[in-house]
Scaffold this active site. Structure first.
Site, short mmCIF file in Angstrom:
data_model
loop_
_atom_site.label_atom_id
_atom_site.label_comp_id
_atom_site.label_asym_id
_atom_site.label_seq_id
_atom_site.Cartn_x
_atom_site.Cartn_y
_atom_site.Cartn_z
N SER A 217 0.82 -1.20 0.00
CA SER A 217 0.00 0.00 0.00
C SER A 217 0.86 1.26 0.00
O SER A 217 1.69 1.44 -0.88
CB SER A 217 -0.97 -0.05 1.19
N ASP A 436 -8.60 -6.06 -5.46
CA ASP A 436 -8.33 -4.81 -4.73
C ASP A 436 -8.93 -3.64 -5.49
O ASP A 436 -8.68 -3.46 -6.68
CB ASP A 436 -6.82 -4.63 -4.59
N HIS A 506 -6.28 -6.40 -1.26
CA HIS A 506 -5.20 -5.43 -1.10
C HIS A 506 -3.98 -6.01 -0.37
O HIS A 506 -2.85 -5.70 -0.70
CB HIS A 506 -5.74 -4.22 -0.33
#
Length: 568
Positions: A217, A436, A506
């Protein structure tokens, strides 16, 4: 919770006021709850907590006079009913200044794998301001406590079974890390991390160790900047940077990784976004009028036709996004929440019911049922077990700023930091989960096709080689994971490998732990391929692998027009 409030927290594109272009911020956002009664109960329980009991020094590779104060009793970690083994946790300053007040908190797990000699991996979560203990507890640490599950379990996919690993809460203001927030960009963040890292290496006597870095991320910014700074130091005693893996990473401007590919994402996963004809037609109209469809068709091609223009589609001349274009992403989120009130933007196949999370935040909806215990790392007994500061309220993601004024002024990593790391190490993996939506796979591929490394721009070939996850004997009922099948797609050129991972959201080590395990084996050099059926190196008496032809990869990444799968 309404999407507009989540946008303001995450600084995503799509705000109706058409804010100036910026690097996307992505990471789990923790919402603070009042737990006064729970803290009181936990504090009473903590008074009975046994302090670290020293075991035989011979069982502890890194136990010495400098590290004793950090030693964690592996048999006394709250709620964990097995011995986690040797580990160390605590605070170390970000410089050698004896008056330094800023410290980063870490938890270090040595490996028992003989192949891990003289190497260590640093794991970082994103946010910005999200704790790396999220990765420890729910992704790749020695013990797992996933949301919705009864208790912590031993993790057969723990990365410490492959190499030494340390989870670091950074920058200052994240998790248990303390001090004054002074950074305004990721060059400054990297400088502070280097000061911490030198102190860590000196403390544990890890001079001359190869260093690998991994994260996800917003750590798509952290990791390349730190790795690049390590390389620039030209000091292999402390900073022998040897490989990098980043998952679902922030790589470029937020428009590229979020609103531009968003409509095509909902079309590809039409069954998960069952919008009516009128709403879908309106999305398609706005996608065309904003220039997003044409942009995808022109620039998501292999090899790339050229660099993405500095002025992105759907923007004014000053770089701000037009409101009707910015709102596309927001409107998709609002619409899907009407159809699926438990929608999780981090894993779009999630449906109701909501599951309680020991870290306080399951996906994108806060859920705190009556009578639920304290957030795990904010429990006084847990703090005592790992030498954490008792007066710090632990949050999965900081409610305060970790950059001065909350603004990271860094250049996106695809322009300088990431190409530098690829060219110097020739050992970089970028992975992306197919499910995601907080950051979209096609946005990541657009970014990579706009990046120059190894003397050329982008990949010359589409990511369509098979990514194979071996069948194994490692999983238990509590830790089931994919195996014995093609589980995505990849392309590898000039030191960079892109891997699209099926059925993952994610956080790839959480949703697809066996896939992430294979990525780590490859980065460490334990295996020399990810499109082959070589067994896991830790799987003694491995299960025979399929001998059937694998064909092409399966992850739906790299498409250009909705469901149509165009090979360029």
């Amino acid at each position: 919770m309404r999407w507009a409030s989540l946008i303001s927290v995450l600084l995503l594109a799509g705000a109706a006021d058409a804010t100036v272009r910026r690097v996307a911020h992505a990471g789990k956002h923790h919402i603070e709850h009042e737990h006064a009664a729970k803290r009181a109960r936990a504090a009473a329980a903590a008074s009975h907590h046994h302090q670290v009991v020293g075991r035989q020094a011979s069982a502890h590779k890194f136990l010495n006079a400098n590290t004793t104060r950090f030693a964690v009793n592996g048999t006394a970690i709250p709620e964990v009913d097995f011995d986690v083994g040797e580990s160390y946790a605590g605070l170390l300053p970000i410089s050698s200044d004896p008056h330094e007040e800023s410290n980063l908190f870490f938890w270090f797990f040595p490996s028992t794998n003989p192949a891990a000699d003289k190497e260590i991996l640093i794991w970082l979560n994103g946010g910005p301001g999200c704790s790396s203990f999220e990765g420890l507890l729910q992704e790749n640490g020695p013990f797992l406590w996933q949301y919705g599950t009864y208790k912590p379990v031993k993790n057969p996919w723990s990365w410490h079974t492959l190499t030494n690993i340390v989870y670091v809460e950074q920058p200052v203001g994240t998790g248990f890390s303390i001090g004054k927030v002074t950074i305004t960009n990721d060059d400054e963040l990297a400088a502070q991390f280097m000061g911490f890292w030198k102190n860590f290496v000196d403390t544990f006597g890890m001079h001359g160790y190869k260093v690998y870095i991994a994260g996800e991320s917003y750590a798509g910014l952290y990791c390349p900047y730190i790795a690049s700074a390590f390389l620039d130091a030209e000091d292999k005693t402390y900073y022998d940077m040897s490989g990098l893996t980043i998952y679902d990473p922030v790589l470029t401007w937020d428009e590229v990784q979020e609103p531009i590919p968003a409509v095509q994402f909902t079309e590809y996963w039409a069954g998960l976004f069952p919008f009516n004809d009128t709403f879908r037609a309106d999305l398609k109209r706005r996608e065309k009028e904003c220039g997003y469809a044409d942009f995808m068709a022109e620039y998501l091609v292999y090899p790339p036709k050229g660099h993405i223009p500095s002025r992105l589609p759907g923007t004014y001349e000053n770089g701000t996004t037009r409101p009707e274009c910015a709102a596309i992403y927001d409107d998709i989120y609002e619409a899907i929440n009407l159809l699926n009130p438990c929608f999780d933007i981090y894993q779009v196949a999630t449906t109701c019911p909501l599951l309680w999370d020991v870290l306080g935040f399951p996906g994108s909806t806060a859920y705190d049922p009556s009578g639920s215990p304290l957030i795990y790392f904010d429990r006084p007994d847990v703090k005592a077990a790992i030498h954490a500061p008792a007066n710090v309220t632990w949050e999965e993601c900081s409610s305060g700023n970790v950059y001065v004024n909350g603004t990271d002024n860094s250049l996106p990593p695809i322009f300088l930091a990431l190409p530098h790391v690829i060219d110097k190490t020739r050992n970089v993996i970028v992975g992306h989960g197919a499910l995601d939506m907080i950051l979209l796979a096609n946005g990541t591929l657009l970014a990579l096709q706009n990046m120059t490394w190894g003397g050329r721009t982008g990949f010359s070939r589409r990511p369509d080689e098979p990514f194979y996850v071996p069948q194994s004997n490692l999983s238990t009922e509590a830790t089931l994971a994919a195996g014995g099948a093609v589980f995505g797609s990849l392309v590898s050129e000039r030191g960079l490998t892109y891997v699209g991972v099926d059925l993952s959201g994610h956080m790839i080590p959480q949703y697809a732990p066996s896939a992430a395990f294979r990525h780590l084996e490859y980065m460490l050099g334990r295996v020399d391929c990810m499109n082959c059926t070589v067994p896991f190196t830790t799987d003694v008496g491995s299960t025979p692998q399929s001998t059937q032809p694998m064909g092409k990869g399966t992850a739906p990444q790299g498409w250009t027009r909705g469901k149509q799968d165009i090979v360029n």
